[in-house]
Design a protein around this motif. Sequence first.
Motif, PDB file in Angstrom:
ATOM      1  N   ARG A 138      59.853  40.755  43.937  1.00 10.75           N
ATOM      2  CA  ARG A 138      59.254  40.708  45.281  1.00 10.75           C
ATOM      3  C   ARG A 138      57.798  40.176  45.342  1.00 10.75           C
ATOM      4  NH1 ARG A 138      61.328  45.943  47.983  1.00 10.75           N
ATOM      5  NH2 ARG A 138      60.390  44.992  49.681  1.00 10.75           N
ATOM      6  N   ASN A 139      57.282  39.705  44.261  1.00  7.67           N
ATOM      7  CA  ASN A 139      55.761  39.468  44.325  1.00  7.67           C
ATOM      8  C   ASN A 139      55.752  38.243  45.316  1.00  7.67           C
ATOM      9  OD1 ASN A 139      56.613  37.151  43.133  1.00  7.67           O
ATOM     10  ND2 ASN A 139      55.502  37.295  40.996  1.00  7.67           N
ATOM     11  N   PHE A 140      56.426  37.587  45.921  1.00 10.08           N
ATOM     12  CA  PHE A 140      56.331  36.647  46.898  1.00 10.08           C
ATOM     13  C   PHE A 140      55.664  37.508  48.312  1.00 10.08           C
ATOM     14  CE2 PHE A 140      60.299  38.177  47.919  1.00 10.08           C
ATOM     15  CZ  PHE A 140      60.636  38.433  49.526  1.00 10.08           C
ATOM     16  N   MET A 141      56.110  38.657  48.343  1.00  9.63           N
ATOM     17  CA  MET A 141      55.382  39.438  49.473  1.00  9.63           C
ATOM     18  C   MET A 141      53.736  39.773  49.440  1.00  9.63           C
ATOM     19  SD  MET A 141      58.690  42.144  49.779  1.00  9.63           S
ATOM     20  CE  MET A 141      57.699  43.302  51.004  1.00  9.63           C
ATOM     21  N   ALA A 142      53.289  39.722  48.001  1.00  9.02           N
ATOM     22  CA  ALA A 142      51.872  39.789  48.081  1.00  9.02           C
ATOM     23  C   ALA A 142      50.935  38.464  48.531  1.00  9.02           C
ATOM     24  CB  ALA A 142      51.395  40.038  46.445  1.00  9.02           C
ATOM     25  N   ILE A 143      50.109  38.524  48.914  1.00  7.55           N
ATOM     26  CA  ILE A 143      49.410  37.368  49.442  1.00  7.55           C
ATOM     27  C   ILE A 143      48.823  36.594  48.321  1.00  7.55           C
ATOM     28  CG2 ILE A 143      48.362  38.198  51.677  1.00  7.55           C
ATOM     29  CD1 ILE A 143      45.578  38.290  50.555  1.00  7.55           C
ATOM     30  N   PRO A 144      48.856  35.360  48.135  1.00  2.00           N
ATOM     31  CA  PRO A 144      48.229  34.530  47.081  1.00  2.00           C
ATOM     32  C   PRO A 144      46.666  34.424  47.148  1.00  2.00           C
ATOM     33  CG  PRO A 144      48.991  32.886  48.876  1.00  2.00           C
ATOM     34  CD  PRO A 144      49.188  34.218  49.073  1.00  2.00           C
ATOM     35  N   PRO A 145      46.129  34.051  45.914  1.00  4.07           N
ATOM     36  CA  PRO A 145      44.783  34.128  45.428  1.00  4.07           C
ATOM     37  C   PRO A 145      43.906  33.440  46.600  1.00  4.07           C
ATOM     38  CG  PRO A 145      46.045  33.935  43.576  1.00  4.07           C
ATOM     39  CD  PRO A 145      47.186  33.565  44.437  1.00  4.07           C
ATOM     40  N   ASP A 146      44.344  32.458  47.091  1.00  7.29           N
ATOM     41  CA  ASP A 146      43.622  31.474  47.841  1.00  7.29           C
ATOM     42  C   ASP A 146      43.488  32.139  48.985  1.00  7.29           C
ATOM     43  OD1 ASP A 146      46.224  31.079  48.684  1.00  7.29           O
ATOM     44  OD2 ASP A 146      45.796  29.190  48.920  1.00  7.29           O
ATOM     45  N   GLU A 147      44.572  32.729  49.493  1.00  6.45           N
ATOM     46  CA  GLU A 147      44.246  33.661  50.983  1.00  6.45           C
ATOM     47  C   GLU A 147      43.477  34.678  50.686  1.00  6.45           C
ATOM     48  OE1 GLU A 147      47.210  35.624  54.431  1.00  6.45           O
ATOM     49  OE2 GLU A 147      48.092  34.864  52.545  1.00  6.45           O
ATOM     50  N   ALA A 148      43.549  35.620  49.576  1.00  7.63           N
ATOM     51  CA  ALA A 148      42.655  36.547  49.398  1.00  7.63           C
ATOM     52  C   ALA A 148      41.233  36.174  49.391  1.00  7.63           C
ATOM     53  CB  ALA A 148      43.080  37.303  47.934  1.00  7.63           C
ATOM     54  N   GLN A 149      40.868  35.124  48.885  1.00  2.95           N
ATOM     55  CA  GLN A 149      39.658  34.576  48.852  1.00  2.95           C
ATOM     56  C   GLN A 149      39.234  34.227  50.200  1.00  2.95           C
ATOM     57  OE1 GLN A 149      38.954  30.996  46.342  1.00  2.95           O
ATOM     58  NE2 GLN A 149      36.844  31.480  46.063  1.00  2.95           N
ATOM     59  N   PHE A 150      39.961  33.572  51.017  1.00  9.56           N
ATOM     60  CA  PHE A 150      39.615  33.219  52.212  1.00  9.56           C
ATOM     61  C   PHE A 150      39.467  34.582  53.134  1.00  9.56           C
ATOM     62  CE2 PHE A 150      41.145  32.880  56.634  1.00  9.56           C
ATOM     63  CZ  PHE A 150      40.274  31.788  57.203  1.00  9.56           C
ATOM     64  N   LEU A 151      40.249  35.529  53.209  1.00 10.33           N
ATOM     65  CA  LEU A 151      40.066  36.811  53.673  1.00 10.33           C
ATOM     66  C   LEU A 151      38.862  37.265  53.201  1.00 10.33           C
ATOM     67  CD1 LEU A 151      43.690  38.013  54.128  1.00 10.33           C
ATOM     68  CD2 LEU A 151      42.140  37.135  55.703  1.00 10.33           C
ATOM     69  N   SER A 152      38.378  37.430  52.234  1.00  9.96           N
ATOM     70  CA  SER A 152      37.090  38.075  51.581  1.00  9.96           C
ATOM     71  C   SER A 152      36.128  37.330  52.082  1.00  9.96           C
ATOM     72  CB  SER A 152      37.250  37.975  50.117  1.00  9.96           C
ATOM     73  OG  SER A 152      35.938  38.467  49.588  1.00  9.96           O
ATOM     74  N   LEU A 153      36.057  36.262  52.223  1.00 13.40           N
ATOM     75  CA  LEU A 153      34.664  35.357  52.655  1.00 13.40           C
ATOM     76  C   LEU A 153      34.732  35.730  54.166  1.00 13.40           C
ATOM     77  CD1 LEU A 153      32.407  33.507  52.232  1.00 13.40           C
ATOM     78  CD2 LEU A 153      34.132  31.569  52.318  1.00 13.40           C
ATOM     79  N   LEU A 154      35.858  35.663  54.963  1.00 18.38           N
ATOM     80  CA  LEU A 154      35.723  35.825  56.167  1.00 18.38           C
ATOM     81  C   LEU A 154      35.035  37.086  56.659  1.00 18.38           C
ATOM     82  CD1 LEU A 154      36.454  34.934  59.271  1.00 18.38           C
ATOM     83  CD2 LEU A 154      38.725  35.977  58.850  1.00 18.38           C
ATOM     84  N   LEU A 155      35.648  38.305  56.137  1.00 11.06           N
ATOM     85  CA  LEU A 155      35.021  39.518  56.163  1.00 11.06           C
ATOM     86  C   LEU A 155      33.517  39.507  55.910  1.00 11.06           C
ATOM     87  CD1 LEU A 155      38.042  41.282  54.661  1.00 11.06           C
ATOM     88  CD2 LEU A 155      37.248  41.717  57.174  1.00 11.06           C
ATOM     89  N   LYS A 156      33.105  38.835  54.797  1.00 12.88           N
ATOM     90  CA  LYS A 156      31.748  38.854  54.597  1.00 12.88           C
ATOM     91  C   LYS A 156      30.883  38.048  55.483  1.00 12.88           C
ATOM     92  CE  LYS A 156      32.425  39.503  49.596  1.00 12.88           C
ATOM     93  NZ  LYS A 156      32.323  38.392  48.362  1.00 12.88           N
ATOM     94  N   LEU A 157      31.369  36.941  56.177  1.00 10.16           N
ATOM     95  CA  LEU A 157      30.696  36.370  57.228  1.00 10.16           C
ATOM     96  C   LEU A 157      30.833  37.156  58.348  1.00 10.16           C
ATOM     97  CD1 LEU A 157      32.174  32.787  56.550  1.00 10.16           C
ATOM     98  CD2 LEU A 157      30.021  33.352  56.241  1.00 10.16           C
ATOM     99  N   MET A 158      31.632  38.193  58.827  1.00  8.40           N
ATOM    100  CA  MET A 158      31.552  38.889  59.939  1.00  8.40           C
ATOM    101  C   MET A 158      30.792  40.089  59.756  1.00  8.40           C
ATOM    102  SD  MET A 158      35.817  38.622  60.733  1.00  8.40           S
ATOM    103  CE  MET A 158      35.647  39.959  61.857  1.00  8.40           C
TER     104      MET A 158
END
Length: 200
Positions: free
Chosen positions: A11-31
Amino acid sequence: MPKNHFSWCGRNFMAIPPDEAQFLSLLLKLMNAKNTIEIGVYTGHSLLSTALALPDDGKIIAMDTDRETYDIGRPVIEKAGVAHKIDFREGPALPLLDEMLQNVGMHGSFDFAFVDADKGNYLNYHERLMNLVKIGGVIAYDNTLWKGTVAAPPEDDMDEWFRNVTVFTVEVNKVLAADPRVEIAQIPVADGITLCRRLS
């Protein structure tokens, strides 16, 4: 390790993929985000990305109905040194959010919320999060492209469960696009993520 650990691997499809994780991480830092909410944790990949992006005194209230899957990923979170940022709450998110809303001090106190849970409740989560996330804060909804089926013709062949989720997702997209309280951007990263910046 839980006895059924390997049954979860499929069921690992339920986890977010690495590109999304990187995007969210950068977004949070920018905010410069500090206080966040996460609805739907699974094994904690998105939770780990968020925790790593927050300052040392940042906090995440994380909700999921299944602590067992969270416990699979928790050793990695602990090894990363960010477990102290996470307040994990087991149970359905709606009553947990309603409980938070009873505390007026929590209104408008969160910078960011990430929702990756039961799609049929996205709009119920939205109404509650609009009171918890501050003006100028962001709510992110995952899977808003739903494997591309949101643009599929009605006659496309898919099983009943998948079709129901598609219907829910199309409705969520319509409501968010028409909500004057937010400005949105739908980002074609992974399975689609819609960002809602609270205006009022």
